[in-house]
Enzyme design. Structure first.
Site, PDB file in Angstrom:
ATOM      1  N   LYS A 123       0.855  -1.190   0.000  1.00 59.68           N
ATOM      2  CA  LYS A 123       0.000   0.000   0.000  1.00 59.68           C
ATOM      3  C   LYS A 123       0.890   1.240   0.000  1.00 59.68           C
ATOM      4  O   LYS A 123       2.018   1.140   0.425  1.00 59.68           O
ATOM      5  CB  LYS A 123      -0.941  -0.006   1.209  1.00 59.68           C
ATOM      6  CG  LYS A 123      -0.247   0.159   2.581  1.00 59.68           C
ATOM      7  CD  LYS A 123      -0.832   1.321   3.342  1.00 59.68           C
ATOM      8  CE  LYS A 123       0.226   2.193   3.913  1.00 59.68           C
ATOM      9  NZ  LYS A 123       0.729   1.875   5.202  1.00 59.68           N
ATOM     10  N   HIS A 215      -5.570   0.401   6.213  1.00 60.76           N
ATOM     11  CA  HIS A 215      -5.727  -0.516   7.349  1.00 60.76           C
ATOM     12  C   HIS A 215      -7.082  -0.408   8.069  1.00 60.76           C
ATOM     13  O   HIS A 215      -7.724  -1.414   8.357  1.00 60.76           O
ATOM     14  CB  HIS A 215      -4.628  -0.269   8.373  1.00 60.76           C
ATOM     15  CG  HIS A 215      -3.242  -0.339   7.816  1.00 60.76           C
ATOM     16  ND1 HIS A 215      -2.852  -1.285   6.907  1.00 60.76           N
ATOM     17  CD2 HIS A 215      -2.134   0.417   8.046  1.00 60.76           C
ATOM     18  CE1 HIS A 215      -1.564  -1.117   6.613  1.00 60.76           C
ATOM     19  NE2 HIS A 215      -1.117  -0.085   7.283  1.00 60.76           N
ATOM     20  N   LYS A 310      -0.325  10.401  14.533  1.00 61.30           N
ATOM     21  CA  LYS A 310       1.078  10.171  14.921  1.00 61.30           C
ATOM     22  C   LYS A 310       1.425  11.110  16.076  1.00 61.30           C
ATOM     23  O   LYS A 310       0.808  12.181  16.222  1.00 61.30           O
ATOM     24  CB  LYS A 310       2.002  10.491  13.746  1.00 61.30           C
ATOM     25  CG  LYS A 310       1.831   9.572  12.548  1.00 61.30           C
ATOM     26  CD  LYS A 310       2.836   8.449  12.573  1.00 61.30           C
ATOM     27  CE  LYS A 310       2.787   7.612  11.329  1.00 61.30           C
ATOM     28  NZ  LYS A 310       3.067   6.199  11.588  1.00 61.30           N
TER      29      LYS A 310
HETATM   30  C1  BG6 Z   1       2.151   1.147   8.366  1.00 58.01           C
HETATM   31  C2  BG6 Z   1       2.132   2.647   8.292  1.00 58.01           C
HETATM   32  O1  BG6 Z   1       1.479   0.594   7.271  1.00 58.01           O
HETATM   33  O2  BG6 Z   1       1.524   0.735   9.566  1.00 58.01           O
HETATM   34  C3  BG6 Z   1       2.847   3.242   9.484  1.00 58.01           C
HETATM   35  O3  BG6 Z   1       2.778   3.071   7.100  1.00 58.01           O
HETATM   36  C4  BG6 Z   1       2.256   2.716  10.779  1.00 58.01           C
HETATM   37  O4  BG6 Z   1       2.777   4.672   9.467  1.00 58.01           O
HETATM   38  C5  BG6 Z   1       2.187   1.183  10.746  1.00 58.01           C
HETATM   39  O5  BG6 Z   1       3.083   3.128  11.856  1.00 58.01           O
HETATM   40  C6  BG6 Z   1       1.441   0.637  11.935  1.00 58.01           C
HETATM   41  O6  BG6 Z   1       1.478  -0.757  11.893  1.00 58.01           O
HETATM   42  P1  BG6 Z   1       2.169  -1.604  13.035  1.00 58.01           P
HETATM   43  O7  BG6 Z   1       1.994  -3.010  12.588  1.00 58.01           O
HETATM   44  O8  BG6 Z   1       3.587  -1.158  13.099  1.00 58.01           O
HETATM   45  O9  BG6 Z   1       1.443  -1.269  14.279  1.00 58.01           O
END
Ligand code: BG6
Length: 442
Positions: A123, A215, A310
């Site tokens: 993605k 997501h 964030k």
């Molecule tokens: C990623 C995003 O797909 O998912 C990030 O690009 C994010 O910005 C991350 O921090 C979060 O996923 P996980 O599995 O690290 O909690």
């Protein structure tokens, strides 16, 4: 079993080192894909077999061997060399920015792909429903849809997948999960992490595309879907597609049902706008909120509130189902009037049911209690789970072409309104709880 080769295009990059190779390492350590050949390819100078193998050892924790091929992945000639080096039909992973992925796919039109080749794409898949649809048409000319794996690693998270067991493998919750009993559904992924030197990617994506369009809409799909007959890819993806097709903004006015904000200096972070590589005039949001409607018989009238930010002071990663009030509480029972809530935590992995009882102390006074369970990690990390699907030729966890387009269609009124300046870019101090003007209650 035929030999398997994983070709990683863009193998020198951050995604390969931080997510893909650790996932692959876990898969190999668990005994999957014995005899895998691994080919790294990228245009960078200064890489050779030894440096690549060292990268694999460090990031994957295993040494499956492998070779490095220097290649401009947007040139058919170079791609032909890379594909020819594979033993057996390869899985080609595009660990590349979306625009480069699209160019690499175009170049592949001039390459004879071995029967059984799988294409694995990260993605964001395109940047709009139009560009996603163009990319889908291109991919359809390369391999059958069942061999296109559009990766969303959240679908490889064990607690996300647990939503299926929670809903469909017991009788307790599912009868309540509809508009008669549910007041609202919140899907929140607030991270303490900041930009982490990812300006080159993130400043073009922003929180809406990085987290919500991808997501969190997938989580919504699992929470809102009807029961699939089986978890066979066709069935499961059909049911998920049904609800996403029925999903739209809560009202036609994006100013009412979306928020965007960017963090300023705070805690240990400098202001997002001052981060190296960020162009502040792009007005990229580091926090996004949306309120959506899932226009089905089951969910009509229930707001689904999605949010991700964030540099938030306390990370919060959960889906919360808030139930309506009981029709009537007997006179004489007083006290707490918190709504009942079912909370599914995505890190730490937890499940909690919050409700009111006339428990301790005064028996006529209600108190909130919470029944909680904590889960250990899944057998494989999310990228390992997703890669297992690729090697098993099982697209269940991958995003189908139409769904990739639907997910852009859902957010497009918002991206247009934001671009046109119709929704103000709010600010919040890094380390705080986000902007005061939030669409999420409580
Ligand atoms: C990623 C995003 O797909 O998912 C990030 O690009 C994010 O910005 C991350 O921090 C979060 O996923 P996980 O599995 O690290 O909690």
């Amino acid at each position: 079993m035929t030999d398997q080769t994983l070709i990683i295009l863009g193998a020198s990059g951050d995604l390969t080192a931080r997510l893909l190779l650790p996932g692959l390492g876990a898969l190999l350590k668990a005994g999957h894909v014995p005899g895998l050949s691994l080919i790294g390819a990228a245009v960078d100078e200064g890489w050779d077999d030894e440096r690549w193998r060292q990268r694999v050892r460090e990031s994957a924790g295993v040494d499956p061997g492998g070779r490095w091929i220097r290649a401009d992945v947007t040139r058919a000639e170079d791609l032909r060399t890379v594909i020819a080096a594979a033993a057996g039909p390869p899985a080609v992973f595009f660990a590349l920015p979306p625009a480069v992925t699209a160019r690499a796919c175009t170049a592949l039109l001039d390459v004879d792909l071995p029967e059984g080749t799988r294409l694995v794409l990260e993605k964001p898949f395109g940047t709009s429903s139009g560009s996603a649809s163009d990319l889908n048409r291109l991919l359809a000319r390369l391999v059958p849809e069942s061999r296109v794996h559009r990766v969303d690693h959240f679908l490889g998270k064990s607690t996300v997948l647990n939503i299926l067991g929670l809903r469909f493998a017991n009788r307790i919750f599912e009868p309540l999960l509809n508009n008669t009993h549910v007041a609202a559904v919140d899907i929140v992924f607030d991270e303490a992490l900041g930009l982490e030197n990812r300006a080159g990617y993130y400043d073009h994506a922003g929180a809406l595309a990085d987290m919500i369009q991808s997501h969190l809409l997938q989580i919504l799909g699992l929470l809102a879907m009807e029961a699939p007959i089986s978890l066979e890819a066709g069935e499961f993806r059909d049911r998920k597609a049904d609800v996403l097709r029925a999903t739209r903004l809560w009202t036609p006015d994006p100013a009412e049902c979306s928020r965007r904000a960017r963090y300023t200096a705070g805690s240990s972070f400098i202001s997002y706008a001052d981060e190296p590589g960020v162009d502040p005039s792009r007005q990229t949001e580091t926090l996004a909120e949306l309120v959506l409607a899932v226009d089905t018989w089951r969910w009509s009238g229930v707001p689904f509130r999605l949010r991700s930010g964030k540099a938030i002071g306390s990370s919060r990663k959960e889906a919360v189902i808030t139930f309506r009030k009981p029709p009537r509480v007997p006179d004489g029972l007083t006290g707490c009037d918190q709504p009942d809530r079912l909370r599914i935590g995505f890190g730490p992995d937890t499940l909690a049911l919050d409700f009111n009882i006339n428990g301790p102390g005064d028996p006529f006074e209600l108190d909130p209690v919470s029944l909680q369970a904590e889960f250990g990690a899944g057998e494989l990390p999310p990228y390992g789970e997703v890669l297992r699907g690729v090697f098993d030729d099982d697209p269940t966890l991958s995003i189908r072409a139409d769904v990739a387009e639907q997910c852009w269609r859902i957010v497009e009124p918002v991206t247009s309104a934001w671009r046109a300046g119709k929704v103000p870019l709010l600010e919040y101090a890094a380390g705080s709880r986000g902007p005061a003007d939030s669409l999420l209650a409580g």
